[in-house]
Design a protein around this motif. Structure first.
Motif, short mmCIF file in Angstrom:
data_model
loop_
_atom_site.label_atom_id
_atom_site.label_comp_id
_atom_site.label_asym_id
_atom_site.label_seq_id
_atom_site.Cartn_x
_atom_site.Cartn_y
_atom_site.Cartn_z
N TRP A 136 64.80 1.72 41.66
CA TRP A 136 65.03 3.16 41.53
C TRP A 136 66.04 3.46 40.42
O TRP A 136 65.84 4.39 39.63
CB TRP A 136 65.52 3.72 42.85
N VAL A 137 67.10 2.67 40.34
CA VAL A 137 68.11 2.87 39.30
C VAL A 137 67.48 2.72 37.92
O VAL A 137 67.74 3.52 37.01
CB VAL A 137 69.29 1.88 39.47
N ARG A 138 66.62 1.70 37.75
CA ARG A 138 65.96 1.49 36.46
C ARG A 138 65.07 2.68 36.10
O ARG A 138 65.07 3.16 34.97
CB ARG A 138 65.14 0.20 36.48
N ALA A 139 64.31 3.15 37.08
CA ALA A 139 63.39 4.27 36.84
C ALA A 139 64.15 5.54 36.48
O ALA A 139 63.76 6.28 35.57
CB ALA A 139 62.52 4.51 38.07
N GLN A 140 65.25 5.79 37.17
CA GLN A 140 66.03 7.00 36.92
C GLN A 140 66.73 6.95 35.56
O GLN A 140 66.81 7.95 34.86
CB GLN A 140 67.06 7.20 38.03
N GLU A 141 67.23 5.78 35.20
CA GLU A 141 67.90 5.64 33.91
C GLU A 141 66.93 5.87 32.75
O GLU A 141 67.29 6.46 31.73
CB GLU A 141 68.52 4.24 33.79
N ASP A 142 65.68 5.43 32.91
CA ASP A 142 64.69 5.59 31.85
C ASP A 142 64.31 7.06 31.65
O ASP A 142 64.16 7.53 30.51
CB ASP A 142 63.43 4.77 32.16
N PHE A 143 64.11 7.78 32.75
CA PHE A 143 63.66 9.18 32.67
C PHE A 143 64.41 10.02 33.71
O PHE A 143 63.82 10.45 34.71
CB PHE A 143 62.15 9.28 32.88
N GLN A 144 65.67 10.23 33.44
CA GLN A 144 66.50 10.97 34.39
C GLN A 144 66.05 12.43 34.53
O GLN A 144 66.14 13.02 35.59
CB GLN A 144 67.97 10.91 33.95
N GLN A 145 65.55 13.00 33.44
CA GLN A 145 65.11 14.39 33.45
C GLN A 145 63.58 14.49 33.41
O GLN A 145 63.03 15.37 32.74
CB GLN A 145 65.72 15.13 32.25
N ALA A 146 62.91 13.59 34.10
CA ALA A 146 61.44 13.60 34.10
C ALA A 146 60.90 14.94 34.60
O ALA A 146 61.37 15.49 35.59
CB ALA A 146 60.92 12.46 34.98
N PHE A 147 59.93 15.48 33.87
CA PHE A 147 59.27 16.74 34.22
C PHE A 147 60.25 17.91 34.29
O PHE A 147 60.04 18.85 35.07
CB PHE A 147 58.52 16.60 35.55
N SER A 148 61.29 17.87 33.48
CA SER A 148 62.27 18.97 33.46
C SER A 148 61.64 20.27 32.97
O SER A 148 62.15 21.36 33.24
CB SER A 148 63.47 18.60 32.59
N TRP A 149 60.53 20.19 32.25
CA TRP A 149 59.84 21.37 31.72
C TRP A 149 58.95 22.03 32.77
O TRP A 149 58.38 23.10 32.53
CB TRP A 149 58.98 20.99 30.52
N MET A 150 58.85 21.41 33.96
CA MET A 150 58.01 21.96 35.02
C MET A 150 58.86 22.72 36.04
O MET A 150 60.05 22.48 36.19
CB MET A 150 57.23 20.85 35.72
N ASP A 151 58.21 23.62 36.75
CA ASP A 151 58.85 24.42 37.80
C ASP A 151 58.24 24.02 39.13
O ASP A 151 57.05 24.23 39.37
CB ASP A 151 58.64 25.91 37.52
N ILE A 152 59.07 23.43 40.01
CA ILE A 152 58.57 22.96 41.29
C ILE A 152 57.97 24.08 42.13
O ILE A 152 57.10 23.85 42.97
CB ILE A 152 59.70 22.25 42.08
N LYS A 153 58.42 25.32 41.89
CA LYS A 153 57.92 26.45 42.67
C LYS A 153 56.61 27.02 42.11
O LYS A 153 55.97 27.85 42.76
CB LYS A 153 58.98 27.56 42.71
N ASN A 154 56.24 26.58 40.92
CA ASN A 154 55.00 27.05 40.29
C ASN A 154 53.84 26.16 40.74
O ASN A 154 53.56 25.12 40.13
CB ASN A 154 55.16 27.02 38.77
N GLU A 155 53.18 26.58 41.79
CA GLU A 155 52.10 25.75 42.36
C GLU A 155 50.96 25.57 41.37
O GLU A 155 50.36 24.48 41.29
CB GLU A 155 51.58 26.38 43.65
#
Length: 375
Positions: free
Chosen positions: A217-236
């Motif tokens: 998990w630490v490796r995955a988070q370090e690689d892409f900490q802001q993954a999908f930051s351009w998306m809106d979780i509330k936008n179905e």
């Protein structure tokens, strides 16, 4: 009479001992569950990590099922056993009976090497892929025979048959656990499910699993900490679009969500654990394209780590979404300015009469009407 009494006493003692053992095991499991719950309580505040743990658990279930040489009973598999987390005992079967009775076997024990957590394809997947390839080959042969029998068949239909897209809905490379997915139905509280599942296993194996998953998990988070930051979780609508687009690109999530919250985090967990496109998948993605992007070309021509594949996928998804929004904006803009044909002709005549553009003419009319009504 004495023998009967002794048997009854022995039976009663055995029942009492069994009940005491059940109570002890229940108490031990409750203690283990409480310890695991305390150890993983942080997952309640980190949903992306919780879904990562959940998928990682599923992957280990799949590994433990696919790592046996001799098929095991379907009822029980321990994803945190030595088979999944370290060295394991395996059996080599030697048929000692005639062909009519192949089920009677002699076995030889042995020890395998440490299990590789980076492995992304088990034997069941390989067999499934081989079967699929044979089916596709047979399908292609059938198509050719149809062409020979019906030479006048529409050429577009023939081309479509020969160019069937193979990536849609295919499991993401390294994120595939059909055995585990069978048991995952209607589960909403992911952290609670993880804790409950882990509490059934030996604590040494649980500790190894938690340590291994934490490191991944630490490796995955370090690689892409802001993954999908351009998306809106509330936008179905956006989440559904990303879900379907990933499936079209051969990065299909392994389970279906209950709601949009799960859909979002299934997307993230699939991305975090994805091992990148295979050579065959890259060939399929670029098949028939006259111009291949430099990013895709680099992946095709050289061996790149999963991180590079993820960067390319993320870039493609973000650009595709922006283009989709751009097209939508243009369409809405055109729809807003579209006038009935009769009104358009009148506007054209007015603009010609006053020798100004149609846009300026429209602005002038609007300003004049607003001034007349004190707006």
């Amino acid at each position: 009479m004495n023998e009967k009494t002794d048997v009854e006493k022995s039976r009663a003692w055995e029942i009492e001992r069994s009940e005491k053992e059940k109570i002890r095991l229940r108490k031990e499991q409750a203690e283990n569950k409480a310890w695991i719950k305390n150890k993983l309580k942080w997952l309640n505040k980190e949903p992306r990590a919780a879904f990562f743990f959940f998928f990682y658990l599923g992957i280990n279930f799949q590994k433990s099922r696919g790592g046996c040489v001799v098929p095991k009973t379907e009822k029980y598999d321990n994803p945190l056993s030595a088979e999944a987390l370290g060295t394991k005992l395996f059996r080599i079967a030697i048929d000692k009976t005639p062909e009519q009775q192949p089920e009677v076997r002699a076995t030889i024990g042995g020890i395998t090497s440490d299990f590789d957590f980076n492995s992304h394809q088990d034997k069941s997947e390989s067999v499934a892929q081989e079967v699929q390839e044979k089916l596709e080959k047979n399908s292609l042969m059938n198509t050719v025979s149809v062409i020979q029998e019906n030479p006048k068949e529409d050429i577009d239909k023939i081309i479509n048959k020969l160019n069937t897209y193979k990536l849609n809905n295919k499991p993401a490379n390294g994120v595939f656990f059909p055995y585990f997915a069978k048991d995952f139905t209607g589960i909403e509280d992911i952290p609670a499910y993880i804790i409950k599942t882990l509490s059934f296993f030996d604590m040494n194996n649980v500790l190894s699993f938690i340590k291994e998953t934490n490191e991944a998990w630490v490796r995955a988070q370090e690689d892409f900490q802001q993954a999908f930051s351009w998306m809106d979780i509330k936008n179905e609508q956006q989440c559904i679009w990303a879900w379907n687009t990933m499936k079209d690109k051969g990065v299909s999530p392994p389970v279906n969500p209950l709601n949009n919250f799960q859909r979002w985090h299934f997307i993230c967990a699939t991305f975090d654990l994805w091992q990148g496109w295979t050579k065959e998948q890259l060939d399929e993605l670029t098949r028939g394209q006259k111009k291949i992007s430099p990013q895709r070309l680099e992946l095709k021509l050289s061996v790149c780590p999963p991180r590079k594949h993820k960067a390319v996928l993320m870039d493609e998804l973000e650009k595709a979404w922006k283009m989709k929004l751009g097209r939508k904006t243009v369409n809405n803009h055109n729809a807003e300015l579209k006038l009935p044909a009769k009104i358009r002709k009148k506007l054209t005549k007015l603009s010609q009469k006053y020798e100004i553009s149609e846009l300026d003419m429209m602005s002038l009319l609007i300003e004049s009407e607003c001034a007349r009504n004190d707006l």
